[in-house]
Design a protein around this motif. Sequence first.
Motif, PDB file in Angstrom:
ATOM      1  N   ASP A  53       0.817  -1.217   0.000  1.00 42.00           N
ATOM      2  CA  ASP A  53       0.000   0.000   0.000  1.00 42.00           C
ATOM      3  C   ASP A  53       0.849   1.265   0.000  1.00 42.00           C
ATOM      4  O   ASP A  53       0.316   2.379   0.045  1.00 42.00           O
ATOM      5  CB  ASP A  53      -0.919   0.019   1.225  1.00 42.00           C
ATOM      6  CG  ASP A  53      -1.969  -1.083   1.185  1.00 42.00           C
ATOM      7  OD1 ASP A  53      -2.259  -1.584   0.087  1.00 42.00           O
ATOM      8  OD2 ASP A  53      -2.504  -1.433   2.257  1.00 42.00           O
ATOM      9  N   GLY A  54       2.173   1.084   0.003  1.00 41.13           N
ATOM     10  CA  GLY A  54       3.063   2.233  -0.067  1.00 41.13           C
ATOM     11  C   GLY A  54       3.556   2.756   1.258  1.00 41.13           C
ATOM     12  O   GLY A  54       4.167   3.836   1.316  1.00 41.13           O
ATOM     13  N   HIS A  55       3.357   2.012   2.345  1.00 39.31           N
ATOM     14  CA  HIS A  55       3.779   2.467   3.669  1.00 39.31           C
ATOM     15  C   HIS A  55       5.189   1.966   3.994  1.00 39.31           C
ATOM     16  O   HIS A  55       5.633   0.938   3.488  1.00 39.31           O
ATOM     17  CB  HIS A  55       2.806   1.974   4.736  1.00 39.31           C
ATOM     18  CG  HIS A  55       1.400   2.445   4.529  1.00 39.31           C
ATOM     19  ND1 HIS A  55       1.028   3.765   4.659  1.00 39.31           N
ATOM     20  CD2 HIS A  55       0.267   1.769   4.176  1.00 39.31           C
ATOM     21  CE1 HIS A  55      -0.266   3.892   4.412  1.00 39.31           C
ATOM     22  NE2 HIS A  55      -0.749   2.692   4.117  1.00 39.31           N
ATOM     23  N   SER A  56       5.860   2.692   4.861  1.00 36.82           N
ATOM     24  CA  SER A  56       7.162   2.264   5.375  1.00 36.82           C
ATOM     25  C   SER A  56       6.914   1.257   6.496  1.00 36.82           C
ATOM     26  O   SER A  56       6.230   1.567   7.480  1.00 36.82           O
ATOM     27  CB  SER A  56       7.937   3.464   5.908  1.00 36.82           C
ATOM     28  OG  SER A  56       9.125   3.060   6.543  1.00 36.82           O
ATOM     29  N   VAL A  57       7.459   0.059   6.348  1.00 34.31           N
ATOM     30  CA  VAL A  57       7.140  -1.030   7.270  1.00 34.31           C
ATOM     31  C   VAL A  57       8.414  -1.704   7.755  1.00 34.31           C
ATOM     32  O   VAL A  57       9.323  -1.984   6.973  1.00 34.31           O
ATOM     33  CB  VAL A  57       6.258  -2.105   6.586  1.00 34.31           C
ATOM     34  CG1 VAL A  57       5.803  -3.141   7.609  1.00 34.31           C
ATOM     35  CG2 VAL A  57       5.055  -1.479   5.910  1.00 34.31           C
ATOM     36  N   THR A  58       8.442  -1.981   9.066  1.00 35.46           N
ATOM     37  CA  THR A  58       9.491  -2.813   9.647  1.00 35.46           C
ATOM     38  C   THR A  58       8.842  -4.059  10.238  1.00 35.46           C
ATOM     39  O   THR A  58       7.878  -3.948  11.005  1.00 35.46           O
ATOM     40  CB  THR A  58      10.256  -2.068  10.752  1.00 35.46           C
ATOM     41  OG1 THR A  58      10.903  -0.921  10.181  1.00 35.46           O
ATOM     42  CG2 THR A  58      11.309  -2.962  11.383  1.00 35.46           C
ATOM     43  N   LEU A  59       9.345  -5.206   9.848  1.00 35.75           N
ATOM     44  CA  LEU A  59       8.858  -6.474  10.382  1.00 35.75           C
ATOM     45  C   LEU A  59       9.803  -6.930  11.490  1.00 35.75           C
ATOM     46  O   LEU A  59      11.002  -7.096  11.260  1.00 35.75           O
ATOM     47  CB  LEU A  59       8.788  -7.524   9.274  1.00 35.75           C
ATOM     48  CG  LEU A  59       8.434  -8.950   9.709  1.00 35.75           C
ATOM     49  CD1 LEU A  59       7.051  -9.024  10.343  1.00 35.75           C
ATOM     50  CD2 LEU A  59       8.523  -9.910   8.518  1.00 35.75           C
ATOM     51  N   VAL A  60       9.248  -7.120  12.679  1.00 33.38           N
ATOM     52  CA  VAL A  60      10.019  -7.570  13.832  1.00 33.38           C
ATOM     53  C   VAL A  60       9.625  -9.015  14.107  1.00 33.38           C
ATOM     54  O   VAL A  60       8.470  -9.291  14.458  1.00 33.38           O
ATOM     55  CB  VAL A  60       9.736  -6.693  15.061  1.00 33.38           C
ATOM     56  CG1 VAL A  60      10.507  -7.204  16.276  1.00 33.38           C
ATOM     57  CG2 VAL A  60      10.105  -5.236  14.768  1.00 33.38           C
ATOM     58  N   THR A  61      10.571  -9.925  13.944  1.00 31.46           N
ATOM     59  CA  THR A  61      10.222 -11.339  14.025  1.00 31.46           C
ATOM     60  C   THR A  61      11.457 -12.166  14.352  1.00 31.46           C
ATOM     61  O   THR A  61      12.523 -11.609  14.651  1.00 31.46           O
ATOM     62  CB  THR A  61       9.592 -11.805  12.695  1.00 31.46           C
ATOM     63  OG1 THR A  61       9.069 -13.126  12.844  1.00 31.46           O
ATOM     64  CG2 THR A  61      10.596 -11.775  11.556  1.00 31.46           C
ATOM     65  N   VAL A  62      11.297 -13.473  14.310  1.00 32.50           N
ATOM     66  CA  VAL A  62      12.434 -14.388  14.411  1.00 32.50           C
ATOM     67  C   VAL A  62      12.409 -15.282  13.180  1.00 32.50           C
ATOM     68  O   VAL A  62      11.344 -15.638  12.667  1.00 32.50           O
ATOM     69  CB  VAL A  62      12.383 -15.239  15.703  1.00 32.50           C
ATOM     70  CG1 VAL A  62      12.655 -14.377  16.922  1.00 32.50           C
ATOM     71  CG2 VAL A  62      11.045 -15.965  15.856  1.00 32.50           C
ATOM     72  N   LEU A  63      13.595 -15.638  12.685  1.00 35.17           N
ATOM     73  CA  LEU A  63      13.712 -16.425  11.469  1.00 35.17           C
ATOM     74  C   LEU A  63      14.670 -17.591  11.674  1.00 35.17           C
ATOM     75  O   LEU A  63      15.613 -17.507  12.465  1.00 35.17           O
ATOM     76  CB  LEU A  63      14.210 -15.564  10.304  1.00 35.17           C
ATOM     77  CG  LEU A  63      13.274 -14.479   9.776  1.00 35.17           C
ATOM     78  CD1 LEU A  63      13.995 -13.628   8.736  1.00 35.17           C
ATOM     79  CD2 LEU A  63      12.008 -15.087   9.186  1.00 35.17           C
ATOM     80  N   SER A  64      14.440 -18.651  10.931  1.00 32.75           N
ATOM     81  CA  SER A  64      15.340 -19.796  10.925  1.00 32.75           C
ATOM     82  C   SER A  64      16.443 -19.555   9.905  1.00 32.75           C
ATOM     83  O   SER A  64      16.510 -18.488   9.273  1.00 32.75           O
ATOM     84  CB  SER A  64      14.545 -21.063  10.590  1.00 32.75           C
ATOM     85  OG  SER A  64      15.389 -22.189  10.617  1.00 32.75           O
ATOM     86  N   ASP A  65      17.301 -20.546   9.711  1.00 31.58           N
ATOM     87  CA  ASP A  65      18.375 -20.432   8.718  1.00 31.58           C
ATOM     88  C   ASP A  65      18.255 -21.530   7.670  1.00 31.58           C
ATOM     89  O   ASP A  65      19.246 -21.929   7.054  1.00 31.58           O
ATOM     90  CB  ASP A  65      19.748 -20.492   9.386  1.00 31.58           C
ATOM     91  CG  ASP A  65      19.954 -21.768  10.200  1.00 31.58           C
ATOM     92  OD1 ASP A  65      19.007 -22.587  10.275  1.00 31.58           O
ATOM     93  OD2 ASP A  65      21.057 -21.946  10.749  1.00 31.58           O
ATOM     94  N   ASP A  66      17.010 -22.019   7.422  1.00 31.10           N
ATOM     95  CA  ASP A  66      16.814 -23.096   6.464  1.00 31.10           C
ATOM     96  C   ASP A  66      16.432 -22.546   5.095  1.00 31.10           C
ATOM     97  O   ASP A  66      16.351 -21.324   4.885  1.00 31.10           O
ATOM     98  CB  ASP A  66      15.763 -24.097   6.984  1.00 31.10           C
ATOM     99  CG  ASP A  66      14.468 -23.407   7.395  1.00 31.10           C
ATOM    100  OD1 ASP A  66      14.227 -22.260   6.951  1.00 31.10           O
ATOM    101  OD2 ASP A  66      13.688 -24.021   8.159  1.00 31.10           O
ATOM    102  N   ASP A  67      16.185 -23.455   4.144  1.00 30.41           N
ATOM    103  CA  ASP A  67      15.848 -23.034   2.782  1.00 30.41           C
ATOM    104  C   ASP A  67      14.553 -22.237   2.731  1.00 30.41           C
ATOM    105  O   ASP A  67      14.418 -21.294   1.941  1.00 30.41           O
ATOM    106  CB  ASP A  67      15.730 -24.264   1.869  1.00 30.41           C
ATOM    107  CG  ASP A  67      17.081 -24.908   1.590  1.00 30.41           C
ATOM    108  OD1 ASP A  67      18.108 -24.240   1.824  1.00 30.41           O
ATOM    109  OD2 ASP A  67      17.100 -26.076   1.147  1.00 30.41           O
TER     110      ASP A  67
END
Length: 457
Positions: A53-67
Motif C-alpha cells: 500500500d506504499g507504507h514504510s514497514v518494519t517487520l520484527v520477528t524471528v527467522l530460521s536459517d533453512d531453505d
Amino acid sequence: MKFSVVGDVLLDVDLDGDATRLCPDAPVPVVDVAEVRRRAGGAGLVASMLAGDGHSVTLVTVLSDDDSALHLERALDAVTVVAGPSGAPTPVKTRVRADGHPVVRFDEGCKPPPLPEVTPAMLHALEQSSAIVVADYGRGLTANTELRATLEAMARRVPVIWDPHPAGTDPVPGVAVVTPNLAEARTLVSRLESGADATPTAEEAARALQHRWKSNAVLVTMGERGAVLVRGAGRPALPVPAPAAVVQDSCGAGDRLAASLAVHLLERHSVDDASVLAVREAAAFLGRGGVATLACEPEPVKLRGRDTDALALARNVREAGGTVVATGGCFDLLHAGHTRALAAARSLGDCLVVCLNSDQSVRRIKGEQRPIINQRDRTELLLALESVDAVLVFEEDTPEACLDKLRPDIWVKGGDYDVTRLPETALVESWGGRCTTVPFLPAHSTSDLADALARVS
C-alpha cells in the motif's frame, strides 16, 4: 508514518492447477500443478500488505536459517526485517488449489517451538513505530517478557492492533483494538468460562475478552456477516456490516483487516470509523481474489516425471510462452556422450523432454540382448540429470506417435544424424517446430561401453 508488524512469520505456498480426473487409487482429484507461488504468511503477510500500500514497514520477528527462510527473505524484499534467531524450522503451509478452489492444505514445522529470545534491535525497532500490528500465530514470540513490556509501553503512545491466536498469548493491556474472528473468540472465552453451557454471541464473547484483556476495544469478525465492535462497559456494541462479495478463498482476510485498522487509526479516525473502513477493505480484498492477487513471483513448475507429467510440463511451458525441447533414444548405459548431448539440448529452450524407447522397442531395434538396463531404471537415471525435466516412454520403433502427442518446438538429435533425412522431420515441421542437432562426441557409445564391460567381467 512508520508501521511495525511484530509476530510469527510463516512461508505460505500455493500450488495452483486444474483437476480434470480422479486418482485411480482413491476417489480424490488429481491436480495438474501449473504454478507455484511462495509468499510470506502470518506477520509477514501483514507487513507485505502494508508495504504494497506504499507504507514504510518494519517487520520484527524471528527467522530460521533453512531453505524456507531464504524464500521468506526474497518474499519480503520490500520490507525492512529486524529478526532474531527462531531456534526452530520455518513453518510452511502449503495449499493445493484446483481452478481457484482450495482442495487441501498440509502444514510442516508448525508445532510451537521453544520460547524465542528477542534482540535489542528488535525492541528498538518497535520503539520507533508510529503504529504497531501484532500478528500472533501461536509460536511463542508474543510470550517473551521483554517484548511484552515494550508493547505495553508502546500501547500508551501509539495505536496497537493485536490479531490474536487461540494458541497464542493474551494481548497486553491498553491495546487499541483486538481482532479475533468469531471461532477464535468463542474458543478463548471457553477457556475463561470452562463451566459455561451456552455458546456466547459475538457481542458476549467480545465483552468477556475485553474485560480480561483490558483493551480499548475488541472487534469480532464474522465473515460475510461483518463484525461486532465492543468499546467498553456502558457503551452499546456497534454492528459493522460487510459489503456483499463473492469469496472463493477467505485466506488473509484477518491480516487485511488488521493492516487497514492500523492505517486508519494512525490517520486519526475514530475506532468506530476505522472498523467500518477496515471491514469494507477486507471484503473488497476477498472480492478481488484475496491472497491470490497479491504480488508474488510465480515460479515455473518443473515436473520431473514421466508420461502425463511430460505432457503437462510441455503444455505449461508452452502456455507460459516458453520453448519445449525434446530428444529421443534408448539411453541404455548412460555415458558422457549422452550427458553432453542432453545438456546441449536443454540449453536450447525452457524444458527438455526425453522420448525414451521402451524395453520392447529397444529389443526389436537392438536385438534380444538389449536393453542392458530396463526402462524403469533408464527413466530414473535420466531424471537424475539436471538437464532432463521429464521422460516420455513410447512403445513404437520410431518416435512419431510420441512426438505427435508432445508437439515440441525443437526436436534434437546428435550430430551424427542428418536432420533432412529423419522421418520425424516433416512431422515436427507440420506444427511449426524445427529439427536440429547438437555436437556428437566420437568414441562414446553404449555398444563400446558394453563390450568394454564384457571384457572385464
